[in-house]
Design a protein around this motif. Structure first.
Motif, mmCIF file in Angstrom:
data_model
loop_
_atom_site.group_PDB
_atom_site.id
_atom_site.type_symbol
_atom_site.label_atom_id
_atom_site.label_comp_id
_atom_site.label_asym_id
_atom_site.label_seq_id
_atom_site.Cartn_x
_atom_site.Cartn_y
_atom_site.Cartn_z
ATOM 1 N N GLN A 5 43.834 40.493 41.761
ATOM 2 C CA GLN A 5 42.381 40.308 41.574
ATOM 3 C C GLN A 5 42.044 38.840 41.321
ATOM 4 O O GLN A 5 41.056 38.317 41.831
ATOM 5 N N ALA A 6 42.891 38.164 40.539
ATOM 6 C CA ALA A 6 42.637 36.737 40.253
ATOM 7 C C ALA A 6 42.675 35.911 41.533
ATOM 8 O O ALA A 6 41.920 34.950 41.689
ATOM 9 N N ALA A 7 43.543 36.290 42.450
ATOM 10 C CA ALA A 7 43.706 35.505 43.681
ATOM 11 C C ALA A 7 42.598 35.752 44.686
ATOM 12 O O ALA A 7 42.471 34.990 45.645
ATOM 13 N N ASN A 8 41.813 36.817 44.462
ATOM 14 C CA ASN A 8 40.877 37.246 45.515
ATOM 15 C C ASN A 8 39.446 37.406 45.011
ATOM 16 O O ASN A 8 38.722 38.286 45.475
ATOM 17 N N THR A 9 39.033 36.581 44.071
ATOM 18 C CA THR A 9 37.648 36.687 43.592
ATOM 19 C C THR A 9 36.688 36.230 44.697
ATOM 20 O O THR A 9 37.076 35.434 45.577
ATOM 21 N N LEU A 15 36.631 32.433 45.031
ATOM 22 C CA LEU A 15 37.780 31.821 45.700
ATOM 23 C C LEU A 15 37.753 32.081 47.203
ATOM 24 O O LEU A 15 38.006 31.178 48.011
ATOM 25 N N ARG A 16 37.422 33.312 47.559
ATOM 26 C CA ARG A 16 37.396 33.632 48.995
ATOM 27 C C ARG A 16 36.357 32.774 49.709
ATOM 28 O O ARG A 16 36.590 32.282 50.822
ATOM 29 N N ALA A 17 35.219 32.576 49.043
ATOM 30 C CA ALA A 17 34.183 31.736 49.657
ATOM 31 C C ALA A 17 34.655 30.281 49.739
ATOM 32 O O ALA A 17 34.382 29.581 50.722
ATOM 33 N N ALA A 18 35.372 29.826 48.707
ATOM 34 C CA ALA A 18 35.879 28.436 48.736
ATOM 35 C C ALA A 18 36.928 28.277 49.842
ATOM 36 O O ALA A 18 36.976 27.240 50.522
#
Ligand SMILES: O=C(O)CCC(=O)C(=O)O
Length: 273
Positions: free
Chosen positions: A73-77, A80-83
């Motif tokens: 979950q931390a890797a795929n917020t 982050l996905r938008a960044a």
């Protein structure tokens, strides 16, 4: 471009990624997830007790790849996905399915033995000797170097040292080697371009901060002079199949633009520390 949930990096931050090779995203994932992850990581360090510093007998403990919910979950917020979309381009990367590796650093006067300048190579990871792992100017195998802070990291807490702009120096060294690129040993023999004048930044911040760095950025660990163990992860975000840095043609996203700018005639002379 203003910062918003769909575009978490503003125009200045994107330019900083292109020129410096590193940008910090605050609150990239919830601190609560970091706390849950730390509980799991402590359980995987038998004999080490978070409340008893006398049990922290080594300067670094390296933990592997984690697929439990708090890590994924931390890797795929959404932020982050938008960044990743902003820096690499939509459809050009694949989600992180695991979080790791974790070099957990403890306050210690002992040399950890792993604090040299380096880049994280993109391919040939099957070689037993990691000095034979390779990188090329297309950044094959690794669109970003990601540093996830899973604990609060102050200046004394072994923040990773980042040589700002060094991705441009490394791109210029890799370009003549073409597709095959260079091994980590060959880049080390060239001193990781440390003869170029560059300033440094420290990867500090509260738990939940993520540094999104160009994959060719030179960085290093350092000794821990603080009081609380430092938890940091460097997950590999894969490229989508067939994707890599576009040296010419196609849309140039910040990842591509950083390399193209570095390879422009005269770019080395114009490099600013
Ligand atoms: O521990 C750190 O601060 C960075 C570690 C690192 O760069 C590595 O393990 O490749």
């Amino acid at each position: 471009m203003p910062a918003s949930p769909a575009f978490p990096l503003d125009a200045q931050q994107i330019e900083r990624f292109v020129t410096d090779g590193a940008v910090r995203l605050d609150q990239a994932f919830p601190a609560e997830l970091a706390a849950q992850a730390r509980d799991i990581l402590w359980r995987d360090m038998p004999g080490l007790d978070p409340q008893r510093p006398e049990t922290w007998t080594r300067p670094v403990v390296r933990l592997g790849h984690y697929t439990q919910a708090p890590f994924v979950q931390a890797a795929n917020t959404p932020a982050l996905r938008a960044a990743f979309d902003q820096l690499i381009g939509p459809g050009r990367w694949r989600p992180c399915g695991a979080m790791g590796s974790f070099p957990v650093r403890f306050p210690s006067g002992e040399d950890a033995g792993d604090t040299g300048w380096h880049i994280d190579p993109g391919f040939h990871h099957g070689e037993a000797d990691f000095m034979q792992w390779r990188s090329n100017v297309h950044c094959a195998g690794r669109p970003l170097l990601l540093l996830f802070l899973f604990s609060d990291v102050g200046e004394d807490d072994a923040p990773t040292r980042l040589r700002l702009g060094s991705h441009r120096d490394i791109a210029r060294r890799l370009a003549p080697a073409g597709e095959a690129g260079l091994t980590l040993a060959e880049l080390a023999a060239q001193g990781f371009a440390l003869d170029e004048p560059r300033t440094e930044a420290l990867a500090t911040g509260p738990a939940g901060t993520v540094y999104l760095c160009h994959p060719l950025l030179v960085h290093r660990a350092q000794a821990h002079h603080g009081r609380t163990p430092r938890f940091l992860a460097q997950p590999t975000l894969p490229f989508a199949p067939g994707e890599r840095v576009r040296l010419s043609g196609g849309a140039a996203f910040p990842l591509d633009r950083a390399v193209r700018d570095a390879l422009r005639p005269g770019a080395a002379q114009n490099a600013q520390p």
